[in-house]
Structures are given as C-alpha cells and as structure tokens.
Write an enzyme that holds these catalytic residues in place. Structure first.
Site, PDB file in Angstrom:
ATOM      1  CE  LYS A 178      -4.298  -1.849   1.302  1.00  0.00           C
ATOM      2  NZ  LYS A 178      -3.891  -3.562   1.761  1.00  0.00           N
TER       3      LYS A 178
HETATM    4  C1  LIG Z   1      -4.278  -4.391   1.038  1.00  0.00           C
HETATM    5  C2  LIG Z   1      -3.834  -5.762   0.971  1.00  0.00           C
HETATM    6  C3  LIG Z   1      -3.983  -6.898  -0.025  1.00  0.00           C
HETATM    7  C4  LIG Z   1      -5.083  -6.628  -0.982  1.00  0.00           C
HETATM    8  O1  LIG Z   1      -5.299  -5.624  -1.981  1.00  0.00           O
HETATM    9  P1  LIG Z   1      -6.255  -5.132  -2.516  1.00  0.00           P
HETATM   10  O2  LIG Z   1      -5.932  -4.049  -3.580  1.00  0.00           O
HETATM   11  O3  LIG Z   1      -7.320  -4.616  -1.740  1.00  0.00           O
HETATM   12  O4  LIG Z   1      -7.031  -6.418  -3.230  1.00  0.00           O
HETATM   13  C5  LIG Z   1      -3.250  -7.852  -0.007  1.00  0.00           C
HETATM   14  N1  LIG Z   1      -2.317  -8.183   0.686  1.00  0.00           N
HETATM   15  C6  LIG Z   1      -1.742  -7.097   1.585  1.00  0.00           C
HETATM   16  C7  LIG Z   1      -0.547  -7.361   2.425  1.00  0.00           C
HETATM   17  C8  LIG Z   1      -2.435  -5.992   1.577  1.00  0.00           C
HETATM   18  O5  LIG Z   1      -2.006  -5.033   2.644  1.00  0.00           O
END
Ligand SMILES: *Cc1c(COP(=O)(O)O)cnc(C)c1O
Length: 469
Positions: free
Chosen positions: A112
């Site tokens: 993120k």
């Molecule tokens: C947010 C997240 C996901 C999922 O990603 P999306 O874009 O919501 O599908 C997967 N793995 C981790 C570690 C995350 O923080």
C-alpha cells in the site's frame, strides 16, 4: 484526461478533482474515459529505465496537465526515496520461470506504500497550490492506517485521524501507527471492533455539516490515484522479464480488487499480460465468482491474511464497468441486486469476458501455513500469509510453462511473525530501519464507540477546517 463515474450520474472531472473527491457523487467510482495506450516500441523503450522513470511515463497521461511534468517527476522521486531497496520493486526468482515481485520495501512494509506515498505527495502539492487544508479520517484493521499515516505525517495541508479497534490489531501494526511522532497525526483506539470504527467514519462523512466544516477527505482504496500508482510495477516487472516480447502471468493476493485491477489497467494500456490470477483466502467471494459465476456475500471470517478479509471488493465495480463497455446501466443493476439480495446479478456474457483475462483460486488458513512452509523448504525464502494465497493461485491456475509467472508479494514476512513462525519455526526479522518502533513511545487516544465523542475529538485536534489556511 476526463474521468467518468461507473454509475453514470456524476459530473465528468479532471485528475485533480477526482483525486480530491475519492468517491463519485452518485456513489460510483471514477475511471478514465479512455485508456492511454503504449505501443510495443513504447513498452520496449522502458527497458533499463529506473522505477521513477517508468512511473513518470505511466502516470503522465493520467495526470494530464493537472501537474506539470517536472513537478510530477519531483513528487515521484520523493515518494519512492524512502524505500529500502534501490530497485523499489525488485523481482526475486523462486524457480526457473516463477518470480516474486517484492512490494514490501516501503516505509510500512506492505504494497500500500506504493500508492499512498505518491498520493500523499500529490495531495500536498495540489492542496498547497489551492491554499486548502483537509482532515483525513479513516478506519483501519492494520495495514492501510499505517501506510496512510506514513504518507501524510508532517504535512502542513493535512491532519490525519486513524481509528483502530483497541486491542484488536497486532502489536507491530499498532506500533507502526502510534510511534509516528508528528503533530498532524492522530491515532484513536476505539473501544469496539473494526466494523464499529468503519461505521464511525461513515457517520462522520454522512454528517454534512461536519464534513463541510472539517473539509473531510479519505484516502481509501477506491481513490483512482491509488490504482494509477499501482499500474507502474506491472510495467517495470514485465519489461524486466522480457515484455513486450514475452507475455507475463500475474497472480495477486486480492481483497478490495485494487491491486489486480491495476494489472487489468496495465493490460488495457497495451502490456502483454497473459492472465491475471486472483488469490483469495477463505473469504472467497471472488474465487466463487470467477470459477462459478457465484457472487454472493457471506459473513467475513478472520484469517491469517487479515488485509484480505473482505467480502465486498469495491474496485470490482471498475472491472464490471469496463467489461460492460462503459454502460452504467449494467453496473447499476448489478450493484442494486448486490445491495438488496446480497448476490450480484451479473449477465453471463460479462462473466465470460471476465474469464478471458482472469482466473482465481482460494486458500484457507491451513493451506496458507503449508505454502509458507513449502516455500521455505524449497527455496529458503520466508513469505507472508497474503503472498501465500498468490503463490497457491499461481500454482493452481497458471497453465503455459513458457511464460514467466509473477506473484505479487504484498507484505514483508516480519509483519506477520506469528504465522511465519508457526509454519517454518523461523522468526522473520524486522528490517533495521523499523526496529525503533518496538521501543519508541506510543501516542494515541482511547475513545468510546460514540460518534459525538469522536467528532469532538477531531474538532478540537485538527488544526484547521475548510477555510483557506
Ligand atoms: C491490502 C492488501 C491486500 C489486498 O489488496 P487489494 O488491492 O485490496 O486487493 C493484499 N495483501 C496485503 C498485504 C494488503 O495489505
């Protein structure tokens, strides 16, 4: 670039307004009216460029005039300056044609950071130019909160309030948020669950007077600018592995469908992606949809991969809109059926089109532990529980051995030490630059699960409301 809403009933906006608005006024999500397109020669010319150079090329058509190119490049450089690996998004080889794309070298050790670090810089640039100040409020069960805080800390144009459920996040996740020492960062531990936190945030947005007076804003995963930033690493990894001369298969641990939708966007822009494979945990609504056309919500169950404990994947709406050739009527019907009956009525021809690009597989907690253990045994690499779902999905669904398979590794194993230790007997070490959070002083307020109390707290701690500062 014009952006239109998936529900067809909100004003057409430019990049800057779309970024500041997040959600469209009609409840829909903004998408570009047309996909920018790169020729094979354009893609080949990305080979050997740095991550920031590739990001500049990919992002420019989406930002399109809202920010001049030199300024944009400066923001991109700044956004990725704090990453702990010079390649920003390095590939690690697990097998002859099987790769991990390590997306966990950012300040909070999860993918993120890629979107939020850039979004923080973009927000600051645009707000400072407009002489505005916003109050960001959000709820987190773990990863998003710390990534948003890291992206906003110390910025004059922003105050950020993050609600987390008291005692229900992991210690590392809490400390990543509460040890950030900046006057504009406000952590609130709510005596309640994650859903309570989310309800409080929704209620604050629903209170029009409060929303106006505080100039509330969100940086949640439906913001178009986040998807845009995530398109970049599909291009950087694909050209490193031989695109456009080879097609690449991607497997993506999926929750809200933002990360994998960025892969779909890359494909729409011309990147030769053979297949996009969705990995889900036991919350498997997406796997059921792609495998059997069943898009019905079930109660969320807690798993070892909490960032994917989701039953309603907001960004799926963007895919639906694109597969429906930008027809908002199909989206409105599907979303209404989902709201009313808990099951999305999706025309069969739409699912058939989805199947041309996507595949999916689910993995429950026992499976997650066995994949973590198998990768440790076979390759000597520790992976986190989210990444495990992607590896499993790739092994289950990737069919043509000649094309490289890339699994997006979305979090550092040290963020989930308990699961990793249980599976392998190893305890993954926190990178040295994060070690201080284990001892640094924590700062947060504890509040009751009470809207008025939270609103009072926000009012009295934010530095400014909507008035120009
Ligand atoms: C947010 C997240 C996901 C999922 O990603 P999306 O874009 O919501 O599908 C997967 N793995 C981790 C570690 C995350 O923080």
């Amino acid at each position: 670039m014009d952006y239109i809403s998936t529900r067809g009933n909100a004003p057409v906006l430019g990049f800057e307004e779309v970024m500041l608005a997040g959600l469209a006024k009609d409840g829909g999500l903004y998408v570009p009216r047309e996909w920018p397109s790169l020729s094979r020669a354009d893609i080949a010319s990305l080979r050997g460029l740095s991550y920031a150079e590739i990001a500049e090329r990919i992002v420019t058509p989406y930002v399109d005039g809202a920010i001049d190119r030199a300024t944009l490049r400066g923001l991109i450089d700044a956004a990725y300056a704090d990453f702990g690996h010079p390649a920003i998004a390095p590939l690690r080889q697990l097998d002859s044609n099987f790769w991990l794309l390590e997306l966990f070298h950012g300040p909070t050790l999860a993918f993120k950071d890629f979107a939020l670090q850039l979004l923080g810089h973009l927000f600051d640039e645009v707000l400072a130019r407009r002489g505005e100040h916003v109050t960001i409020v959000g709820a987190t069960s773990g990863d998003t909160g710390s990534a948003a805080i890291e992206a906003c800390k110390g910025r004059e144009t922003v105050d950020i309030f993050i609600l987390h459920p008291d005692g229900r996040t992991s210690e590392i996740q809490r400390r990543q948020m509460t040890t950030v020492d900046a006057a504009n960062v406000h952590n609130i531990a709510i005596d309640g669950t994650f859903d309570d936190c989310q309800d409080l945030v929704k209620a604050m947005f629903g209170d029009a007077a409060f929303r106006e007076s505080m100039n509330l804003s969100a940086v949640n995963s439906i913001n178009w600018a986040r998807i845009m930033a995530q398109i970049v690493y599909y291009f950087s990894s694909a050209v490193a592995l031989g695109a456009p001369d080879r097609k690449i298969v991607y497997a993506v641990p999926t929750g809200n469908f933002g990360d994998i939708f960025a892969g779909y966007a890359a494909k729409k822009m011309g990147l030769p992606i053979e297949r996009l494979i969705v990995g889900t945990n036991a919350n498997d609504i997406l796997a059921r949809f792609f495998q059997a056309g069943d898009m019905s919500a079930r109660p969320v169950v807690p798993t070892l991969s909490p960032a994917m404990d989701i039953q309603v994947s907001s960004n799926f709406e963007r895919l639906l809109f694109d597969l429906a050739d930008n027809d908002p009527r199909i989206v409105n019907q599907a979303m209404a059926s989902f709201r009313e009956a808990g099951a999305m009525a999706c025309p069969p021809e739409i699912r058939d089109r989805a199947r041309e690009d996507f595949d999916a597989a689910r993995l429950d907690d026992d499976g997650i532990l066995s994949v973590i253990s198998a990768i440790w045994e076979r390759c000597g690499v520790l992976i986190d529980p989210h990444t495990a779902t992607g590896i499993h999905a790739a092994e289950e669904c990737a069919s043509s051995p000649e094309n490289p398979v890339v699994v997006l590794s979305t979090a550092h194993p040290a963020k989930f030490p308990d699961a990793v230790a249980k599976a392998t007997g190893q305890s993954p070490e926190l990178p040295a630059r994060l070690a201080h959070i284990l001892t640094a002083k924590e700062r947060y307020s504890r509040l009751r699960n009470d809207l008025a109390a939270v609103q009072d707290h926000v009012r009295s701690h934010a530095r400014a409301g909507g008035a120009p500062t």
